[in-house]
Design an enzyme around this catalytic site. Structure first.
Site: not given
Ligand code: NDP
Length: 452
Positions: A131, A171
């Site tokens: 990571k 991510d």
């Molecule tokens: P994105 O950046 O596309 O979206 C993240 C979302 O989560 C946004 O809506 C963001 O809101 C919100 N968010 C981020 N940080 C916070 C916080 N501290 N508190 C509240 N809301 C928050 O990321 P992904 O959708 O790719 O990832 C989301 C989750 O899924 C993560 O935990 C990631 O590790 C996990 N994941 C992702 C994978 C992938 O393929 N993308 C694979 C496996 C797991 P805002 O815009 O306000 O920051």
């Protein structure tokens, strides 16, 4: 093993981990959850104990820390931190995403890399765990600033990665745009067009279904859990947090399978649409978040019947199924109790470690269907693995082919959890199942490869 003995073993083990990795609280949390499942199993299998597999697996093989200097649009110098954690390569090249978010620190990336080792093993594909990322915040930056940052980040990272060594992906904060800029810079530095990153665009080596894979897989996993109780998604109310990549495609798949998704959120608050976020509304959200890069509260400008709740998470909304898809520790003990009191009986995690240890205790005590992230969100990295295979073969599979492989992988992860997690009363403890199921393959490979 009785509860007191287990507690003593876990406490002793964790005291050593905490002393070696001070201040890294998310890493401690992730290791502790695994240790609770694994220590009794390791006691029953002394070969793992003698070879100190658990001690070795909690120590990264390599950590790379670097400076990322770049110029903003005003010509001012900016400096960020860059990281890559190469956690374990026993079963394949290091594999895992890059996170760009201001909260990124060593402890968070180590927790993510640690979980990735187990997750990647569960996918059945040959991928080790890694990571990385930066404390860079893409929010509010121009495309040019994001490009300059990505180029600077890759200028250093390029010397440590490669298609047979370490293959990063996206991510939080790293989507198609960022992968594109980083891939371009890697290609320029190395003069090589290889599958060094996954999540690439379709015209330049990407795989169909990779953008959808994490959210789709999370819902496929929920469907498998529901099946064990003779249920499906039809007519079920789903609450989803986040509104990024994972949340968007979880919404799409849950809706396609007959569920009604009523919430989405971002770090500022959540929207509640009791009529359901259908395909048309989701298309609006995708444009809002992926193109306009706006905030989720703007949903109300188009759909004024919905409500916006600032500063809160969506777990107070009544639902059958919760699909946390934003970030770590976004469901605490109180949220978990509220969810269950409102009738929620299934939690399938798209985010990594979204539930605190107290929340997990609540789920397990009440024996609901609980799919931890390392099993339920493994569809993303699994499809990254499929992208690597296609790149190596210089072939592209059809949407149907990739989606059916993804579904099969989610079914086999579920089976593995059932195999290792079924308790004497028939309850499937997916935490235990995923931890032991993911561990065995890596541990056997480490034994076979000697003390390296
Ligand atoms: P994105 O950046 O596309 O979206 C993240 C979302 O989560 C946004 O809506 C963001 O809101 C919100 N968010 C981020 N940080 C916070 C916080 N501290 N508190 C509240 N809301 C928050 O990321 P992904 O959708 O790719 O990832 C989301 C989750 O899924 C993560 O935990 C990631 O590790 C996990 N994941 C992702 C994978 C992938 O393929 N993308 C694979 C496996 C797991 P805002 O815009 O306000 O920051």
């Amino acid at each position: 093993m009785n509860k007191e003995m287990l507690k003593k073993l876990v406490d002793e083990f964790m005291a050593r981990v905490i002393a070696k990795n001070p201040g890294e609280k998310e890493f401690h949390q992730a290791v502790m959850e695994v240790a609770e499942s694994l220590l009794p199993f390791i006691e029953e299998n002394p070969k793992y104990k003698q070879a100190k597999i658990l001690e070795r697996i909690t120590e990264p093989e390599r950590i790379i820390l670097f400076r990322v200097p770049w110029l903003d649009d005003k010509g001012e110098i900016q400096i960020n931190k860059g990281y890559r954690i190469e956690m374990n390569s026993a079963i394949g090249p290091y594999k895992g995403g890059l996170r760009f978010h201001p909260t990124v620190n060593l402890g968070i990336l180590k927790f993510l890399a640690f979980e990735q080792v187990f997750k990647n093993s569960l996918t059945t594909l040959p991928m080790g765990g890694g990571k990385g990322g930066s404390d860079f915040d893409p929010k509010g930056k121009s495309d040019n600033e994001v490009m300059r940052f990505c180029q600077s980040f890759m200028t250093e990272l390029a010397r440590h990665i490669g298609p047979d060594t370490d293959v990063p992906a996206g991510d939080i904060g790293v989507g198609g745009r960022e992968i594109g800029y980083m891939f371009g810079q890697y290609k320029r530095l190395r003069n090589e067009f290889t599958g060094v990153l996954t999540g690439k665009g379709l015209d330049w080596g990407g795989s169909l279904v990779r953008p959808e894979a994490t959210g789709y897989g999370q819902v496929y996993f929920a469907a498998e859990m529901l099946k064990t109780r003779g249920l499906d998604l039809k007519g079920k109310i789903c609450t989803i947090s986040g509104s990024g990549n994972v949340a968007q495609y979880a919404t799409q798949k849950a809706t396609q399978l007959g569920g009604k998704v009523v919430t989405l959120s971002d770090s500022e608050g959540y929207i509640h649409d009791p009529k359901g976020i259908d395909a048309e509304k989701l298309a609006f959200v995708m444009h809002l978040k992926n193109v306009k890069r706006g905030r989720i509260k703007e949903y109300l400008e188009k759909y004024p019947d919905a409500t916006y709740v600032p500063g809160k998470r969506p777990w107070e909304v009544k639902c059958d199924i919760a699909l946390p898809s934003a970030t770590q520790n976004e469901i605490d003990g109180n949220d978990a109790r509220t969810l269950l009191a409102n009738g929620c009986f299934c939690v399938s995690e798209g985010a990594n470690m979204p539930s605190t240890p107290e929340a997990i205790e609540v789920y397990l005590e009440k024996k609901i269907l609980y799919g931890p992230g390392k099993a339920a969100n493994a569809g993303g990295v699994a499809t990254s693995g499929l992208e690597m295979s296609q790149n190596s073969m210089r072939l592209s599979w059809s949407r149907e082919e990739v989606d059916s492989k993804l579904q099969n992988i989610m079914v086999s992860i579920h089976k593995n959890c059932v195999k290792f997690g079924t308790e004497p009363d028939g309850f499937i403890n997916y935490v235990k199942g995923a931890n032991i199921g993911g561990f065995v393959k890596v541990a056997e490979a480490m034994l076979a490869q000697g003390l390296v």
